[in-house]
Design a protein around this motif. Structure first.
Motif, PDB file in Angstrom:
ATOM      1  N   ASP A  89      42.508  48.438  29.879  1.00 43.24           N
ATOM      2  CA  ASP A  89      42.976  47.226  29.193  1.00 43.24           C
ATOM      3  C   ASP A  89      43.463  46.178  30.194  1.00 43.24           C
ATOM      4  O   ASP A  89      43.115  45.007  30.091  1.00 43.24           O
ATOM      5  CB  ASP A  89      44.074  47.580  28.194  1.00 43.24           C
ATOM      6  CG  ASP A  89      44.511  46.371  27.398  1.00 43.24           C
ATOM      7  OD1 ASP A  89      43.663  45.778  26.697  1.00 43.24           O
ATOM      8  OD2 ASP A  89      45.706  46.012  27.482  1.00 43.24           O
ATOM      9  N   ARG A  90      44.251  46.610  31.181  1.00 39.50           N
ATOM     10  CA  ARG A  90      44.747  45.662  32.192  1.00 39.50           C
ATOM     11  C   ARG A  90      43.604  45.068  33.001  1.00 39.50           C
ATOM     12  O   ARG A  90      43.602  43.875  33.315  1.00 39.50           O
ATOM     13  CB  ARG A  90      45.764  46.348  33.114  1.00 39.50           C
ATOM     14  CG  ARG A  90      47.114  46.591  32.444  1.00 39.50           C
ATOM     15  CD  ARG A  90      48.151  47.113  33.419  1.00 39.50           C
ATOM     16  NE  ARG A  90      47.806  48.394  34.016  1.00 39.50           N
ATOM     17  CZ  ARG A  90      48.039  49.577  33.459  1.00 39.50           C
ATOM     18  NH1 ARG A  90      48.595  49.660  32.270  1.00 39.50           N
ATOM     19  NH2 ARG A  90      47.701  50.692  34.094  1.00 39.50           N
ATOM     20  N   SER A  91      42.617  45.876  33.324  1.00 43.28           N
ATOM     21  CA  SER A  91      41.474  45.383  34.086  1.00 43.28           C
ATOM     22  C   SER A  91      40.668  44.372  33.279  1.00 43.28           C
ATOM     23  O   SER A  91      40.270  43.323  33.801  1.00 43.28           O
ATOM     24  CB  SER A  91      40.567  46.543  34.513  1.00 43.28           C
ATOM     25  OG  SER A  91      41.236  47.386  35.429  1.00 43.28           O
ATOM     26  N   ILE A  92      40.441  44.654  32.015  1.00 47.94           N
ATOM     27  CA  ILE A  92      39.692  43.726  31.158  1.00 47.94           C
ATOM     28  C   ILE A  92      40.471  42.426  30.987  1.00 47.94           C
ATOM     29  O   ILE A  92      39.887  41.341  31.007  1.00 47.94           O
ATOM     30  CB  ILE A  92      39.374  44.364  29.789  1.00 47.94           C
ATOM     31  CG1 ILE A  92      38.381  45.514  29.962  1.00 47.94           C
ATOM     32  CG2 ILE A  92      38.826  43.326  28.813  1.00 47.94           C
ATOM     33  CD1 ILE A  92      38.193  46.360  28.718  1.00 47.94           C
ATOM     34  N   ALA A  93      41.789  42.533  30.839  1.00 42.41           N
ATOM     35  CA  ALA A  93      42.623  41.337  30.660  1.00 42.41           C
ATOM     36  C   ALA A  93      42.515  40.396  31.859  1.00 42.41           C
ATOM     37  O   ALA A  93      42.641  39.179  31.713  1.00 42.41           O
ATOM     38  CB  ALA A  93      44.082  41.738  30.431  1.00 42.41           C
ATOM     39  N   LYS A  94      42.265  40.943  33.045  1.00 38.67           N
ATOM     40  CA  LYS A  94      42.116  40.120  34.252  1.00 38.67           C
ATOM     41  C   LYS A  94      40.754  39.445  34.317  1.00 38.67           C
ATOM     42  O   LYS A  94      40.539  38.564  35.128  1.00 38.67           O
ATOM     43  CB  LYS A  94      42.325  40.978  35.500  1.00 38.67           C
ATOM     44  CG  LYS A  94      43.742  41.467  35.668  1.00 38.67           C
ATOM     45  CD  LYS A  94      43.848  42.365  36.881  1.00 38.67           C
ATOM     46  CE  LYS A  94      45.244  42.940  37.006  1.00 38.67           C
ATOM     47  NZ  LYS A  94      45.327  43.912  38.113  1.00 38.67           N
ATOM     48  N   GLY A  95      39.832  39.898  33.483  1.00 38.63           N
ATOM     49  CA  GLY A  95      38.489  39.314  33.459  1.00 38.63           C
ATOM     50  C   GLY A  95      37.438  40.276  33.950  1.00 38.63           C
ATOM     51  O   GLY A  95      37.698  41.128  34.803  1.00 38.63           O
ATOM     52  N   LEU A  96      36.258  40.126  33.396  1.00 34.48           N
ATOM     53  CA  LEU A  96      35.150  40.988  33.778  1.00 34.48           C
ATOM     54  C   LEU A  96      34.640  40.604  35.158  1.00 34.48           C
ATOM     55  O   LEU A  96      34.591  39.424  35.498  1.00 34.48           O
ATOM     56  CB  LEU A  96      34.017  40.880  32.755  1.00 34.48           C
ATOM     57  CG  LEU A  96      34.374  41.317  31.344  1.00 34.48           C
ATOM     58  CD1 LEU A  96      33.192  41.094  30.416  1.00 34.48           C
ATOM     59  CD2 LEU A  96      34.806  42.769  31.310  1.00 34.48           C
ATOM     60  N   PRO A  97      34.247  41.587  35.954  1.00 30.95           N
ATOM     61  CA  PRO A  97      33.744  41.277  37.288  1.00 30.95           C
ATOM     62  C   PRO A  97      32.420  40.532  37.196  1.00 30.95           C
ATOM     63  O   PRO A  97      31.598  40.796  36.334  1.00 30.95           O
ATOM     64  CB  PRO A  97      33.566  42.647  37.943  1.00 30.95           C
ATOM     65  CG  PRO A  97      33.537  43.629  36.844  1.00 30.95           C
ATOM     66  CD  PRO A  97      34.256  43.015  35.681  1.00 30.95           C
ATOM     67  N   ASP A  98      32.246  39.586  38.086  1.00 34.55           N
ATOM     68  CA  ASP A  98      31.019  38.803  38.146  1.00 34.55           C
ATOM     69  C   ASP A  98      30.383  39.057  39.508  1.00 34.55           C
ATOM     70  O   ASP A  98      30.462  38.229  40.406  1.00 34.55           O
ATOM     71  CB  ASP A  98      31.323  37.321  37.965  1.00 34.55           C
ATOM     72  CG  ASP A  98      30.071  36.484  37.878  1.00 34.55           C
ATOM     73  OD1 ASP A  98      29.022  37.020  37.468  1.00 34.55           O
ATOM     74  OD2 ASP A  98      30.140  35.294  38.235  1.00 34.55           O
ATOM     75  N   ARG A  99      29.822  40.244  39.647  1.00 32.01           N
ATOM     76  CA  ARG A  99      29.250  40.615  40.935  1.00 32.01           C
ATOM     77  C   ARG A  99      28.182  41.680  40.743  1.00 32.01           C
ATOM     78  O   ARG A  99      28.138  42.362  39.738  1.00 32.01           O
ATOM     79  CB  ARG A  99      30.316  41.152  41.870  1.00 32.01           C
ATOM     80  CG  ARG A  99      30.934  42.445  41.359  1.00 32.01           C
ATOM     81  CD  ARG A  99      31.875  43.049  42.377  1.00 32.01           C
ATOM     82  NE  ARG A  99      32.531  44.206  41.872  1.00 32.01           N
ATOM     83  CZ  ARG A  99      32.017  45.437  41.857  1.00 32.01           C
ATOM     84  NH1 ARG A  99      30.827  45.664  42.323  1.00 32.01           N
ATOM     85  NH2 ARG A  99      32.692  46.459  41.378  1.00 32.01           N
ATOM     86  N   GLU A 100      27.369  41.790  41.757  1.00 30.50           N
ATOM     87  CA  GLU A 100      26.386  42.861  41.821  1.00 30.50           C
ATOM     88  C   GLU A 100      27.067  44.047  42.500  1.00 30.50           C
ATOM     89  O   GLU A 100      27.942  43.859  43.343  1.00 30.50           O
ATOM     90  CB  GLU A 100      25.167  42.424  42.638  1.00 30.50           C
ATOM     91  CG  GLU A 100      24.344  41.362  41.950  1.00 30.50           C
ATOM     92  CD  GLU A 100      23.680  41.875  40.678  1.00 30.50           C
ATOM     93  OE1 GLU A 100      23.190  43.020  40.676  1.00 30.50           O
ATOM     94  OE2 GLU A 100      23.683  41.124  39.688  1.00 30.50           O
ATOM     95  N   PRO A 101      26.648  45.275  42.174  1.00 34.12           N
ATOM     96  CA  PRO A 101      27.240  46.425  42.859  1.00 34.12           C
ATOM     97  C   PRO A 101      26.928  46.380  44.351  1.00 34.12           C
ATOM     98  O   PRO A 101      25.891  45.875  44.757  1.00 34.12           O
ATOM     99  CB  PRO A 101      26.552  47.628  42.221  1.00 34.12           C
ATOM    100  CG  PRO A 101      25.788  47.125  41.062  1.00 34.12           C
ATOM    101  CD  PRO A 101      25.668  45.645  41.190  1.00 34.12           C
ATOM    102  N   HIS A 102      27.856  46.896  45.145  1.00 33.79           N
ATOM    103  CA  HIS A 102      27.630  47.004  46.581  1.00 33.79           C
ATOM    104  C   HIS A 102      26.549  48.039  46.830  1.00 33.79           C
ATOM    105  O   HIS A 102      26.306  48.910  46.007  1.00 33.79           O
ATOM    106  CB  HIS A 102      28.922  47.417  47.308  1.00 33.79           C
ATOM    107  CG  HIS A 102      30.000  46.397  47.182  1.00 33.79           C
ATOM    108  ND1 HIS A 102      29.929  45.174  47.803  1.00 33.79           N
ATOM    109  CD2 HIS A 102      31.162  46.403  46.491  1.00 33.79           C
ATOM    110  CE1 HIS A 102      31.019  44.474  47.506  1.00 33.79           C
ATOM    111  NE2 HIS A 102      31.771  45.205  46.719  1.00 33.79           N
ATOM    112  N   ARG A 103      25.927  47.952  47.980  1.00 30.68           N
ATOM    113  CA  ARG A 103      24.872  48.908  48.327  1.00 30.68           C
ATOM    114  C   ARG A 103      25.391  50.340  48.176  1.00 30.68           C
ATOM    115  O   ARG A 103      26.441  50.668  48.678  1.00 30.68           O
ATOM    116  CB  ARG A 103      24.422  48.663  49.755  1.00 30.68           C
ATOM    117  CG  ARG A 103      23.346  49.602  50.189  1.00 30.68           C
ATOM    118  CD  ARG A 103      22.920  49.309  51.627  1.00 30.68           C
ATOM    119  NE  ARG A 103      21.539  49.679  51.716  1.00 30.68           N
ATOM    120  CZ  ARG A 103      20.545  48.841  51.877  1.00 30.68           C
ATOM    121  NH1 ARG A 103      20.783  47.570  52.023  1.00 30.68           N
ATOM    122  NH2 ARG A 103      19.317  49.263  51.940  1.00 30.68           N
TER     123      ARG A 103
END
Length: 138
Positions: A89-103
């Motif tokens: 919940d805390r992670s979602i509240a901060k916003g969804l990540p906008d990135r590609e996974p690292h190698r």
């Protein structure tokens, strides 16, 4: 129109509500109730739900490995459930990540579901088993 984050947080609230409703006034023998061979007990189901929520949390935090733990005591599993729900919940509240996974990160992610048909066709380790089913996601 609600934001995706709001909808996800509502889904988490719904999961918490359903859990609390299911365990409210449960008899002491409820956590270990076995209704048949091969059927999970309530404590095993709760452990599985916490594991799946941990998999969902991997969108926000990279985990080196995923192993579905053995179910602990009822109290331990309830605490683990609330811990991961809070983190998610805390992670979602901060916003969804906008990135590609690292190698290499995608290969360390857990399977999407318990069935081979739901697993990505990459090298995913779960309980020491390798998922090489080669099936495509639908």
């Amino acid at each position: 129109m609600p934001h995706v984050e709001d909808l996800l947080r509502h889904c988490i609230e719904t999961i918490v509500y359903r859990l609390e409703k299911a365990i409210r006034n449960a008899p002491p023998e409820y956590p270990t109730l076995r209704i048949g061979n091969g059927v999970r007990t309530p404590v095993e189901i709760l452990s599985q739900i916490s594991f799946e929520l941990t998999c969902a949390h991997s969108v926000f935090r990279h985990y080196e490995r995923f192993e579905e733990p053995e179910a602990g005591s009822w109290k331990e599993e309830i605490e683990r459930f609330y811990q991961i729900v809070g983190k998610l919940d805390r992670s979602i509240a901060k916003g969804l990540p906008d990135r590609e996974p690292h190698r290499g990160e995608a290969a360390a992610r857990p399977p999407v579901g318990r069935h081979d048909a739901c697993r990505p066709a990459c090298d995913v380790q779960k309980n020491g088993e390798r998922s090489d089913s080669g099936r495509k996601l639908l």
